[in-house]
Scaffold this motif. Sequence first.
Motif, mmCIF file in Angstrom:
data_model
loop_
_atom_site.group_PDB
_atom_site.id
_atom_site.type_symbol
_atom_site.label_atom_id
_atom_site.label_comp_id
_atom_site.label_asym_id
_atom_site.label_seq_id
_atom_site.Cartn_x
_atom_site.Cartn_y
_atom_site.Cartn_z
ATOM 1 N N MET A 1 17.867 -70.143 -57.606
ATOM 2 C CA MET A 1 16.724 -71.030 -57.494
ATOM 3 C C MET A 1 17.128 -72.431 -57.917
ATOM 4 N N LYS A 2 16.672 -73.401 -57.148
ATOM 5 C CA LYS A 2 16.997 -74.779 -57.459
ATOM 6 C C LYS A 2 16.254 -75.209 -58.711
ATOM 7 N N LYS A 3 16.953 -75.844 -59.640
ATOM 8 C CA LYS A 3 16.356 -76.255 -60.900
ATOM 9 C C LYS A 3 15.873 -77.694 -60.776
ATOM 10 N N THR A 4 14.583 -77.906 -60.879
ATOM 11 C CA THR A 4 14.013 -79.243 -60.841
ATOM 12 C C THR A 4 12.906 -79.285 -61.874
ATOM 13 N N GLU A 5 13.051 -80.109 -62.876
ATOM 14 C CA GLU A 5 12.064 -80.194 -63.940
ATOM 15 C C GLU A 5 11.088 -81.319 -63.639
ATOM 16 N N HIS A 6 9.810 -80.980 -63.527
ATOM 17 C CA HIS A 6 8.773 -81.972 -63.298
ATOM 18 C C HIS A 6 8.091 -82.300 -64.621
ATOM 19 N N SER A 7 7.411 -83.437 -64.648
ATOM 20 C CA SER A 7 6.702 -83.847 -65.860
ATOM 21 C C SER A 7 5.481 -82.955 -66.066
ATOM 22 N N ILE A 8 4.940 -83.001 -67.295
ATOM 23 C CA ILE A 8 3.759 -82.194 -67.612
ATOM 24 C C ILE A 8 2.600 -82.572 -66.705
ATOM 25 N N LEU A 9 2.336 -83.861 -66.579
ATOM 26 C CA LEU A 9 1.221 -84.311 -65.750
ATOM 27 C C LEU A 9 1.435 -83.927 -64.287
ATOM 28 N N SER A 10 2.676 -84.055 -63.821
ATOM 29 C CA SER A 10 2.972 -83.702 -62.435
ATOM 30 C C SER A 10 2.657 -82.234 -62.178
ATOM 31 N N ASN A 11 3.054 -81.356 -63.094
ATOM 32 C CA ASN A 11 2.804 -79.931 -62.911
ATOM 33 C C ASN A 11 1.320 -79.602 -62.992
ATOM 34 N N VAL A 12 0.631 -80.212 -63.942
ATOM 35 C CA VAL A 12 -0.805 -79.944 -64.096
ATOM 36 C C VAL A 12 -1.568 -80.383 -62.852
ATOM 37 N N PHE A 13 -1.292 -81.605 -62.379
ATOM 38 C CA PHE A 13 -2.001 -82.090 -61.191
ATOM 39 C C PHE A 13 -1.602 -81.304 -59.938
ATOM 40 N N TYR A 14 -0.372 -80.831 -59.902
ATOM 41 C CA TYR A 14 0.071 -79.989 -58.785
ATOM 42 C C TYR A 14 -0.760 -78.709 -58.726
ATOM 43 N N PHE A 15 -0.867 -78.030 -59.859
ATOM 44 C CA PHE A 15 -1.618 -76.774 -59.918
ATOM 45 C C PHE A 15 -3.102 -77.017 -59.696
ATOM 46 N N LEU A 16 -3.600 -78.113 -60.266
ATOM 47 C CA LEU A 16 -5.004 -78.469 -60.095
ATOM 48 C C LEU A 16 -5.301 -78.765 -58.629
ATOM 49 N N GLY A 17 -4.345 -79.405 -57.946
ATOM 50 C CA GLY A 17 -4.521 -79.694 -56.527
ATOM 51 C C GLY A 17 -4.616 -78.429 -55.701
ATOM 52 N N ILE A 18 -3.786 -77.424 -56.034
ATOM 53 C CA ILE A 18 -3.849 -76.139 -55.329
ATOM 54 C C ILE A 18 -5.213 -75.491 -55.553
ATOM 55 N N MET A 19 -5.677 -75.507 -56.794
ATOM 56 C CA MET A 19 -6.969 -74.897 -57.099
ATOM 57 C C MET A 19 -8.102 -75.632 -56.398
ATOM 58 N N PHE A 20 -8.009 -76.953 -56.324
ATOM 59 C CA PHE A 20 -9.063 -77.736 -55.688
ATOM 60 C C PHE A 20 -9.142 -77.412 -54.197
ATOM 61 N N LYS A 21 -7.993 -77.180 -53.571
ATOM 62 C CA LYS A 21 -7.995 -76.819 -52.145
ATOM 63 C C LYS A 21 -8.640 -75.454 -51.930
ATOM 64 N N ILE A 22 -8.429 -74.535 -52.875
ATOM 65 C CA ILE A 22 -8.997 -73.194 -52.742
ATOM 66 C C ILE A 22 -10.498 -73.211 -53.008
ATOM 67 N N GLN A 319 1.662 -74.723 -70.618
ATOM 68 C CA GLN A 319 1.272 -74.325 -69.271
ATOM 69 C C GLN A 319 2.200 -74.937 -68.217
ATOM 70 N N SER A 320 2.696 -76.132 -68.521
ATOM 71 C CA SER A 320 3.577 -76.808 -67.568
ATOM 72 C C SER A 320 4.828 -75.986 -67.296
ATOM 73 N N LYS A 321 5.334 -75.298 -68.327
ATOM 74 C CA LYS A 321 6.524 -74.465 -68.144
ATOM 75 C C LYS A 321 6.231 -73.325 -67.165
ATOM 76 N N MET A 322 5.026 -72.733 -67.291
ATOM 77 C CA MET A 322 4.650 -71.658 -66.383
ATOM 78 C C MET A 322 4.428 -72.190 -64.969
ATOM 79 N N ILE A 323 3.770 -73.354 -64.885
ATOM 80 C CA ILE A 323 3.505 -73.949 -63.574
ATOM 81 C C ILE A 323 4.821 -74.321 -62.902
ATOM 82 N N GLU A 324 5.798 -74.750 -63.695
ATOM 83 C CA GLU A 324 7.106 -75.092 -63.134
ATOM 84 C C GLU A 324 7.711 -73.887 -62.404
ATOM 85 N N LYS A 325 7.588 -72.714 -62.992
ATOM 86 C CA LYS A 325 8.105 -71.502 -62.352
ATOM 87 C C LYS A 325 7.291 -71.187 -61.100
#
Length: 594
Positions: A1-22, A319-325
């Motif tokens: 798996m490619k290792k790419t570390e995103h910022s905390i805010l980036s991961n939170v907004f990423y996951f929040l964006g997925i939830m908002f679409k659902i 939570q960001s660590k989990m969202i990163e995975k």
Amino acid sequence: MKKTEHSILSNVFYFLGIMFKISPWLVTGECLIGILINLPTRLIAVLGVKYVADTVANGEDTIQILYAVLAIAALLLISGLLKWIYSEFFLNVEKEKMTKGLSTKFYEKAKSLDLEAYDNPHFYSSFILAIEASAGNMQRILDMVKGYVAELVSLLTIGAIILAIDPVCLLIILATIAVFTPVSRKIGSLQSQRRIDNNRLHRRADYFARIFYLQDYAKEVRMNGIKPLLIEKYNNAADDVIANQRKYVKKIDMLYFFQESGVQIIGFMFILPLYLGYCVLVKHTLSAGDFAASFNGAFSIAAAFSYLTIFVTRNFSEQSKMIEKFRLFLKEENKIKDGNHTAQNNKAEEIEFKNVSFTYPGNSSPVLKNINITIKPKEKIALVGYNGAGKTTLTNLLLRLYDVTDGEILIGGRNIKEEAVNAHRNRFAAVFQDFQLFAATLGENVSLDLQPDTHRVKKALFHSGFSKKLAHGIQTELLREFDDEGAMLSGGEAQKIAVSRAFYKNCPYVIMDEPSANLDPVAEYKLNKAMTEAAENKSVIFISHRLSTTRNADRIYVMENGEIAESGTHDELMKQNGKYAYMFHLQAEKYQKT
């Protein structure tokens, strides 16, 4: 798996964006209900108390206080009623929709992953963690976003009030919290790593726990002396979990105590009261109402700011660590890519293995070495050899479950890598050695489709030799995950259902990996006869250790150590008196009786 570390805010907004679409209504509703629950109590603590204190200090009619209390009670009652309506008639349904949407997203990705991903222990561990954590992450992120929005609105509202009364209070609070914010980041990081380690260790312990209640292991556990060994291994695995908890608890507790004592004791129990006391007793710049509003407002702002910085930093970091995975799992790229050509599924063409070699990812030794095989249209070939010879691997390469390391595989003169993957695989019916039945009807298990063709299902079951009478025929549910009265089948019956899938599917190629392993000799003979008749116009690849299955093949390939050791018809190989003849003679008495 490619290792790419995103910022905390980036991961939170990423996951929040997925939830908002659902479910945009759920995300929006959680934010609004958070404000509705939080803000009224904060305003009451500041403006309500200020009003009461000023009313008493100014000697006004105390009936005004009663009116204020009734207004406050009405406000809280309305707030509570709206929360109840939201929770009972909206929240639970939308949360289930959200869970369904996230799970569907996972399953859609999981079904498309290369098998290579499952061979990678690190990726597989992260994959399991991401799936197990998704529902929990959803709830925690929603709770934190709800709290974040509510506390932000409270901070701005109460902050504006306190700023008008005495801005120095804000400076004291902000400075105190800012000093201890880095500690929160460290706590969040430790909590996240603890969870990752616990997940890995728990799976070890859970394996041994499952053994004692799964039916698959029941007979083995009861009929031998393995129980003490299993219990000892379970205890060791469980002790590892406990040791891991102890390792992290000491560090986290010490940092948490340092953080909380610093913020609460130094900032809000010492510096802030001193300043407010100075303003009241020495400068006389605050009235009784102003004093109460400033003090309560300061703690309200402190609580909000503490949530927005210390609490959110700590918990969002975890939570960001989990969202990163979760994020990396969804973005995992397959190595097996679609080609530009769409394979036709109408006739058998020549299959050619040209100098094919293969090494499993992470291994140094090849499993297959320079394999050259040509399978003519409608030809029946057999692959035989000892376990580990590479027989199943060869068919996995033909199905593009893996791609060759060297060489190429051609069908109709075209490299299979040039084909769209699904169209290529759709040309094959495969019965795997480790086949599985699904918690679905008998008809669905044969067709592997939502809408089985009843006639074709019955015909396929007949050819496979499945004759067990079931209460609801092909509509009978198998297994008991969803139906307490689901049919439970023997190994031989289950294998016949798996074999029937090859009869059901309209395709030019059939792969049968140990198709008669669980069948008795009579059932094996009938299966071979039925397969010969039903697959007359198909190319068939048999893999078997029971050489009666392969005896009538047009060509037999004997594999050893990843290479073709011998090839020919049964009679030709018997005349060579080599490896095939040796294996056949070992089984000769049995097959002569058959």
